[in-house]
Design a protein around this motif. Structure first.
Motif, short mmCIF file in Angstrom:
data_model
loop_
_atom_site.label_atom_id
_atom_site.label_comp_id
_atom_site.label_asym_id
_atom_site.label_seq_id
_atom_site.Cartn_x
_atom_site.Cartn_y
_atom_site.Cartn_z
N PHE A 1 -6.03 5.70 -10.89
CA PHE A 1 -5.96 5.83 -9.43
C PHE A 1 -5.83 4.48 -8.77
N GLN A 2 -5.11 4.46 -7.68
CA GLN A 2 -4.98 3.24 -6.88
C GLN A 2 -5.55 3.53 -5.50
N TYR A 3 -6.17 2.52 -4.92
CA TYR A 3 -6.61 2.67 -3.54
C TYR A 3 -6.34 1.38 -2.80
N ARG A 4 -5.69 1.50 -1.66
CA ARG A 4 -5.42 0.32 -0.84
C ARG A 4 -6.58 0.14 0.13
N PHE B 1 1.55 -5.29 -7.86
CA PHE B 1 2.44 -6.23 -7.17
C PHE B 1 1.95 -6.46 -5.73
N PHE B 2 1.37 -5.43 -5.16
CA PHE B 2 0.85 -5.48 -3.78
C PHE B 2 -0.09 -6.68 -3.62
N ASN B 3 -0.81 -7.05 -4.70
CA ASN B 3 -1.83 -8.10 -4.62
C ASN B 3 -1.28 -9.48 -4.92
N ASN B 4 0.04 -9.63 -5.03
CA ASN B 4 0.56 -10.90 -5.53
C ASN B 4 0.34 -12.08 -4.58
N THR B 5 -0.10 -11.84 -3.35
CA THR B 5 -0.38 -12.96 -2.45
C THR B 5 -1.84 -13.37 -2.51
N ILE B 6 -2.66 -12.62 -3.24
CA ILE B 6 -4.09 -12.92 -3.31
C ILE B 6 -4.33 -13.89 -4.46
N SER B 7 -5.11 -14.92 -4.20
CA SER B 7 -5.34 -15.92 -5.24
C SER B 7 -6.12 -15.31 -6.39
N SER B 8 -5.88 -15.83 -7.60
CA SER B 8 -6.52 -15.24 -8.78
C SER B 8 -8.03 -15.40 -8.73
N PHE C 1 -15.30 -9.62 0.58
CA PHE C 1 -14.45 -9.90 -0.59
C PHE C 1 -13.37 -10.92 -0.25
N MET C 2 -12.80 -10.75 0.94
CA MET C 2 -11.60 -11.52 1.29
C MET C 2 -11.91 -12.70 2.20
N GLU C 3 -13.20 -13.03 2.38
CA GLU C 3 -13.53 -14.07 3.36
C GLU C 3 -12.90 -15.41 3.00
N ASN C 4 -12.69 -15.66 1.72
CA ASN C 4 -12.12 -16.95 1.31
C ASN C 4 -10.61 -16.90 1.11
N LEU D 1 -5.22 -3.94 -3.19
CA LEU D 1 -5.10 -2.68 -3.92
C LEU D 1 -5.97 -2.77 -5.16
N ILE D 2 -6.81 -1.75 -5.37
CA ILE D 2 -7.51 -1.73 -6.65
C ILE D 2 -7.07 -0.50 -7.44
#
Length: 152
Positions: free
Chosen positions: A26-29, A61-68, A105-108, A40-41
């Motif tokens: 399952f995927q969830y945005r 692919f949706f997450n490709n802008t998020i740093s590792s 999660f995304m604060e940084n 997306l997880i």
């Protein structure tokens, strides 16, 4: 997992953020479409789930802008939830936990860089095919003119 699968289907019915890739995946945005902090997880159930941890991935692919490093920290936090919920149906819990903690999660995650990258892509890409198309049209019209000239 069969009962959990049916529960997920009924809970997220009509929810555009939820996607069932297979009966065990399952995927969830998390976040609205167009939100620079959306991510997306993907949760997949191994044979022995829920006695063993589900596989949680952010490789979409949706997450490709998020740093590792941010992906890693999100996955680490989700794994803490997994540990706490082993033996129980937890996919819904994980998705909801991610939704509740999205800002944390995304604060940084630097939003500005993402925006500028997506802007340049949006501006840069359409120009390329458009100019090519124009060239082709002109070439066609020239050859058509030539053919007409030849005929006459």
């Amino acid at each position: 997992p069969q009962m959990e699968l049916e529960a997920l289907r009924s809970i997220y019915e009509g929810d555009l953020c939820f996607r069932e890739l297979s009966p065990v995946s399952f995927q969830y945005r998390i976040g609205e479409n167009g939100d620079p902090k959306a991510f997306l997880i993907e949760v997949s159930w191994p044979e022995t789930y829920p006695q063993t941890a589900p596989v949680i991935s952010m490789d979409a692919f949706f997450n490709n802008t998020i740093s590792s490093s941010i992906k890693r920290s999100i996955l680490d936090k989700l794994m803490v939830e997994v540990e706490a919920n082993l033996g129980t149906a937890m996919t819904y819990t994980l998705f909801e936990y991610a939704k509740d903690n999205k800002e944390l999660f995304m604060e940084n995650q630097p939003v500005n860089t993402v925006t500028s990258v997506s802007n340049s892509i949006a501006i840069g890409t359409p120009d390329v095919p458009a100019s090519k198309k124009k060239d082709k049209k002109e070439q066609l019209s020239k050859t058509q003119k030539r053919k007409l000239a030849d005929k006459t």
